[in-house]
Design a protein around this motif. Sequence first.
Motif, short mmCIF file in Angstrom:
data_model
loop_
_atom_site.label_atom_id
_atom_site.label_comp_id
_atom_site.label_asym_id
_atom_site.label_seq_id
_atom_site.Cartn_x
_atom_site.Cartn_y
_atom_site.Cartn_z
N TYR A 7 66.49 24.07 27.15
CA TYR A 7 67.81 23.54 27.53
C TYR A 7 67.65 22.39 28.52
O TYR A 7 68.32 21.37 28.43
CB TYR A 7 68.68 24.61 28.19
CG TYR A 7 69.18 25.67 27.25
CD1 TYR A 7 70.11 25.36 26.26
CD2 TYR A 7 68.77 26.99 27.37
CE1 TYR A 7 70.59 26.33 25.40
CE2 TYR A 7 69.24 27.96 26.52
CZ TYR A 7 70.15 27.64 25.53
OH TYR A 7 70.63 28.59 24.68
N GLN A 8 66.76 22.58 29.49
CA GLN A 8 66.56 21.55 30.52
C GLN A 8 66.03 20.26 29.89
O GLN A 8 66.47 19.17 30.24
CB GLN A 8 65.62 22.05 31.62
CG GLN A 8 65.60 21.14 32.83
CD GLN A 8 66.96 20.99 33.48
OE1 GLN A 8 67.64 21.97 33.76
NE2 GLN A 8 67.40 19.76 33.68
N ASP A 9 65.08 20.40 28.96
CA ASP A 9 64.56 19.21 28.27
C ASP A 9 65.68 18.49 27.54
O ASP A 9 65.79 17.27 27.59
CB ASP A 9 63.47 19.59 27.26
CG ASP A 9 62.19 20.08 27.92
OD1 ASP A 9 61.99 19.79 29.12
OD2 ASP A 9 61.41 20.75 27.22
N LEU A 10 66.53 19.24 26.84
CA LEU A 10 67.64 18.64 26.10
C LEU A 10 68.62 17.95 27.05
O LEU A 10 69.09 16.85 26.77
CB LEU A 10 68.37 19.69 25.26
CG LEU A 10 67.63 20.17 24.01
CD1 LEU A 10 68.34 21.37 23.41
CD2 LEU A 10 67.49 19.06 22.99
N ASN A 12 67.98 16.70 29.95
CA ASN A 12 67.34 15.48 30.47
C ASN A 12 67.44 14.34 29.46
O ASN A 12 67.74 13.21 29.83
CB ASN A 12 65.89 15.76 30.84
CG ASN A 12 65.75 16.64 32.05
OD1 ASN A 12 66.67 16.77 32.85
ND2 ASN A 12 64.60 17.26 32.20
N VAL A 13 67.19 14.64 28.18
CA VAL A 13 67.27 13.61 27.14
C VAL A 13 68.68 13.07 27.01
O VAL A 13 68.91 11.86 26.97
CB VAL A 13 66.77 14.17 25.79
CG1 VAL A 13 67.13 13.24 24.64
CG2 VAL A 13 65.27 14.40 25.83
N VAL A 14 69.65 13.98 26.97
CA VAL A 14 71.05 13.57 26.79
C VAL A 14 71.53 12.73 27.97
O VAL A 14 72.28 11.77 27.79
CB VAL A 14 71.95 14.81 26.61
CG1 VAL A 14 73.41 14.44 26.66
CG2 VAL A 14 71.62 15.50 25.28
N ASN A 15 71.06 13.05 29.16
CA ASN A 15 71.53 12.36 30.37
C ASN A 15 70.65 11.19 30.80
O ASN A 15 70.93 10.56 31.82
CB ASN A 15 71.63 13.36 31.53
CG ASN A 15 72.74 14.36 31.33
OD1 ASN A 15 73.79 14.03 30.79
ND2 ASN A 15 72.51 15.59 31.75
N TYR A 68 67.30 16.16 20.47
CA TYR A 68 66.13 15.87 21.30
C TYR A 68 65.55 14.49 21.01
O TYR A 68 65.08 13.80 21.92
CB TYR A 68 65.06 16.95 21.09
CG TYR A 68 63.90 16.84 22.03
CD1 TYR A 68 64.07 17.05 23.40
CD2 TYR A 68 62.63 16.53 21.57
CE1 TYR A 68 63.01 16.94 24.28
CE2 TYR A 68 61.56 16.41 22.44
CZ TYR A 68 61.75 16.63 23.79
OH TYR A 68 60.70 16.52 24.66
N GLU A 69 65.61 14.07 19.74
CA GLU A 69 65.07 12.76 19.37
C GLU A 69 66.08 11.63 19.57
O GLU A 69 65.79 10.48 19.25
CB GLU A 69 64.60 12.79 17.91
CG GLU A 69 63.38 13.66 17.71
CD GLU A 69 62.87 13.65 16.28
OE1 GLU A 69 63.26 12.73 15.51
OE2 GLU A 69 62.09 14.54 15.93
N GLY A 70 67.27 11.97 20.06
CA GLY A 70 68.26 10.93 20.32
C GLY A 70 68.99 10.44 19.09
O GLY A 70 69.66 9.41 19.13
N LYS A 71 68.89 11.16 17.99
CA LYS A 71 69.56 10.76 16.74
C LYS A 71 71.04 11.12 16.79
O LYS A 71 71.84 10.55 16.07
CB LYS A 71 68.92 11.45 15.53
CG LYS A 71 67.44 11.24 15.40
CD LYS A 71 67.10 9.83 15.01
CE LYS A 71 65.60 9.72 14.77
NZ LYS A 71 65.18 8.39 14.46
N VAL A 72 71.37 12.10 17.62
CA VAL A 72 72.76 12.55 17.79
C VAL A 72 73.08 12.43 19.27
O VAL A 72 72.26 12.80 20.12
CB VAL A 72 72.93 14.02 17.33
CG1 VAL A 72 74.31 14.54 17.62
CG2 VAL A 72 72.62 14.15 15.84
#
Length: 79
Positions: A7-10, A12-15, A68-72
């Motif tokens: 969750y934390q990794d996700l 971080n990516v989203v933010n 996670y890959e920034g596609k969404v």
Amino acid sequence: MMIHPSYQDLMNVVNEDVEPGEQPVVQSRYSIVMATAKRARQLVSGEEPLISGSEGKKPLSVAVEELYEGKVKIVGDDE
């Protein structure tokens, strides 16, 4: 059971595109869960996956990888 990414990794990516001093896009696990569940429902309804190598994977796993890959992207209610 551990999920990867966490969750934390996700979060971080989203933010990661948020400027210092701005409100983070995602502030809780709940937002991540809701976003990935919504995307998984879209995939079940027939939308094409945005990542390669998704054949044979469950829709939720594909949704997590896409996020996670920034596609969404997760956007606020006002966007």
